[in-house]
Design a protein around this motif. Sequence first.
Motif, PDB file in Angstrom:
ATOM      1  N   ASP A 433      -0.919  54.152 -45.338  1.00 50.85           N
ATOM      2  CA  ASP A 433       0.436  54.710 -45.271  1.00 50.85           C
ATOM      3  C   ASP A 433       1.445  53.664 -45.775  1.00 50.85           C
ATOM      4  N   TRP A 434       1.253  53.299 -47.034  1.00 51.76           N
ATOM      5  CA  TRP A 434       2.034  52.229 -47.656  1.00 51.76           C
ATOM      6  C   TRP A 434       3.537  52.462 -47.521  1.00 51.76           C
ATOM      7  N   ASP A 435       3.958  53.686 -47.724  1.00 48.45           N
ATOM      8  CA  ASP A 435       5.403  53.937 -47.726  1.00 48.45           C
ATOM      9  C   ASP A 435       6.015  53.675 -46.347  1.00 48.45           C
ATOM     10  N   ALA A 436       5.301  54.125 -45.314  1.00 52.56           N
ATOM     11  CA  ALA A 436       5.820  53.895 -43.959  1.00 52.56           C
ATOM     12  C   ALA A 436       5.776  52.404 -43.625  1.00 52.56           C
ATOM     13  N   LYS A 437       4.709  51.761 -44.069  1.00 48.72           N
ATOM     14  CA  LYS A 437       4.564  50.330 -43.776  1.00 48.72           C
ATOM     15  C   LYS A 437       5.630  49.513 -44.504  1.00 48.72           C
TER      16      LYS A 437
END
Lengths: 795, 210
Positions: A433-437
Amino acid sequence: MAEKLIGTDIAPPDLHAKITGRAKYAEDFRAPGMVFAKLLLSPMPHARVRNVDASRALAMDGVIDILRASEVPSREGPREACLTDNPRYEGEPILAVAAVDEETAAAAIEAIEIDFEPLPFVVDPLDSLRPGGPNAYVDGNQFSGQDGWSAFKWTDADFATIDAGGMPDPACPVEWTKGDPEAAFAESALVLEETIVHQSLTHHPMEPRSNMCYWEGETLNAFVSTQSSQQSKFALAGALQIDPENVNFVSEYCGGGFGSKIAGTTVMQIPALFSRKINRPVMLRITRYEENYVGRARPGFQTWLKMGFLENGKCNAIDLIIVQESGPYGAGDFNTAGMVADLTYTPQNMRFRAVSMYTNTPPKAAQRGPGGAQIISMMEPILEKAGRELGIDRFEMHRLNAPGPDVEFGPRNATLTSVHAIEALDQGREMFDWDAKLAMSGQRNGSKVTGIGIGLSPYTAGSRGRDGMMVIRPDGRLYVHQGIGNLGTHSIADTARPAAELLGYDWEDVEIVWGNSTRGHPRSTVQAGSQTTTAHTRANHAAATDALRKIRAVAAATMGGSPSSYRVDSGRVTGPGGTMSLGRIAERAIAMGGEYSGEVLPEDIHAQTVPAAQMLAGEGLMGIARDNYGGEGNIYSWVAGFAMVELDEETGVVELKEYVGVTDCGTVIHPRSLGAQVFGGSIQGMGMAMTQRWVFDPQWGVPFANRLYTARPPGFLDIPSDLKWGAVNIPDPQDPVGAKGIGEPPVGAGAAALTCAVADALGGRCVCRTPLTPDIILAEIEGRPIHGRLDQHVG
Amino acid sequence: MDQVESESVLEQKYSRRTFIKGVIATGATASSAGYLFRGSPLLGAATVQTATERLITLNVNGQDRRVDVLPHETLAMTLRYKLGLTGTKLGCDRAECGACTVLIDGVSQYGCSMLTHQVRGRAVKTIEGLEDADTGELSVVQQAVMEEGGFQCAFCAPGFIMAMTEMIEVNPNPTREEARHALSGNLCRCADYDKILTCAMRAAELARSV
């Protein structure tokens, strides 16, 4: 229908022995009359033995004999012997003593008087490159078979640049260029120049390299800790210059090697030679302390890197200089590092220069992901730094620079059989979940700062042309003879699965025969470079195809009809003439003889396979073949690692919070074991980058860190509590099974995801050195110099 | 006299300090010169020419075993080289890795850091003693490892399995975090920690269902 074997979780057949204490590693074997050898290790990094007085030792009760360097094979030049009177690192074995028990042998070692002549030494390769600097050997620091020794030095001008913190332009023995790097840098929107220091570090497998040997007449019985099996037998025979068929080589279990025990070990010669001399079985138990010295180490790199980027984030030029700390006997990591840099960033314009420098430190060898792991862990943060400066998402930086299927890399434009690095990155992005991270990057919790990072790591993952050999015996079972070693990867079993599936066998009817040369092993790869999965699924597939052809021919000859009309499944062959069990087929094959029972062998199998096959001839229906499937291009696997860390700015401590590793390694054969490789390799990479520190005293040339606690591999409390893995699971199109190896690439991925996450937590500053221990991180935060005088050994 | 002495030893915690004191008390001479300059220390301890073996009785895996033991001999060496129990591994010789973990009266201890004389009168359990002696049935921990396909090279496995055996007794219902801490005295160089943890959780689950 027989069960499906590819892509399922099946516990390896040796697990029961491993968890009940029955599994015998080398040090677990005993022989009647066995005595113990101990080594006397050099106390100096470079010396000459002037005199040995062993009279007190030899007079002690229970002491049997001494083995000296003059009694073991040795060769001229920078080549290692198992004992030496000219030690080139602290800890190099000088001599061995045998006694009735280990304590007496150790006491005898302490009673030996040695007169050493200390010689100049080098622990930092840059010291040896400096004009007038010391050399690791009396005769120089470079060796060629034709010209012998020479002293290679950089110029005062080179060092003036280096000492001022700049990138030198030195002469190097190794150099290649592709494209036009200078012109490309002129077109770059951004050029980053960095100085990189990557430490060297020891392998420290859990099982030290202990061995036991005894002779029966001309026959050597050797019980050896080694990654490989069939090839290690030949390596031992070669080192001792004896007929390989006079070696009974036992290597049932190996407690880890990670590149340090590929074709056996140098010390395995000692009990073999000693037991021949005294005509008694000799156990050489290597302690952890000794393992630190004789157990091999990853070469360190001193590197200067210039990387150019276009405005869109594409890397368009690389200039890379590597000085490798190669120990006294050399290593090849630097070459791979250059190839991997070109492959991972596809710059089209690249200049690579390298010099491998002998040093008086423990010997170097491939360590899981050799060369690739070092360079990826150091270059990925620089790629991410470019993304920050160009205003491009860091994930996109990895993705847009990653190679596609038509990639050509290295000085000779090597190609790949398949590459799905971009798919691995995409899958990892979802799982992590790159975007959230990304929204959490830089968040503070007291003194702790969150950082995230990505590491994309390729490595070679296969070879071709090995032999497979299997026998269906009258009991109806399939005996797959594996010449590969049992080093913990489960490949002794997993590479047999495609063969069993092709022959319609249920797994419970398959026997894996391994780890004892008296049972017959075909010519195999060494268990290194992640070759095994590809090489031996192919070889076993070829041998199973041969077995299938023979089963059908025997069935047709016995029951009538054409061979092609017969089908094999679940231990039976069925066709127009009826049905027979494979046990009956095996009996018929023995009666028919010829190629069916292995009396006649294929002409193209390796000469080393022939005696093993002849040993098994007549015992059942033999499937035996060389892997002739062929193929074009290099076989590479990939891992994309994603890490989240918390860095404590007050203590310098980094805590790993989450890690995701996604691999492109072709067809997944054993999911659970694959996941374990992805995690295990990644965590080893994190240890390399953060927890394991190998430091030398520059004044005396001796390591400070000579045990586990001083060069600490990651423990249970160091690993991320949240770990996930995935695989793109796309078969390699050039392969009958489609599987590629996985051992190497996760190391660089885990290390680089960590180094990138640390750089992120530091607000985008590349530390550009390993290990990222708290003192180095605090020095970086406080703006103190962390590269010192550019030596990787002094902390 | 012996009895009194050994009991006073047994009452103490088996700390590294006790171990070192034990080695010194039994007459071994610490040879720091050899450690520094020869670099070939045995078990990191001294070498002794004059020490004599003594016949003692040990309770190992439910059986009384008579064995000749040197005063400063470690339990791991006795198990491996005198009792034939090679399942207990030596990974570091010095309390750094946990490969030699055994149970003493149900408590996990490093076999390399216990003197054999310290365990007289105690129940020693090794990896070889986990199966049911009559049926050969695996212990719940071993069953869990088989189910989950635990370990890679498995040189650390015996030590981990002994530590897990203690863990499920002490904390039958651990969280993964608690299990991680319970097993943190053991090192796995293959770094198969995630799978080992899954085995430990499964072992606890199996133990609860028995």
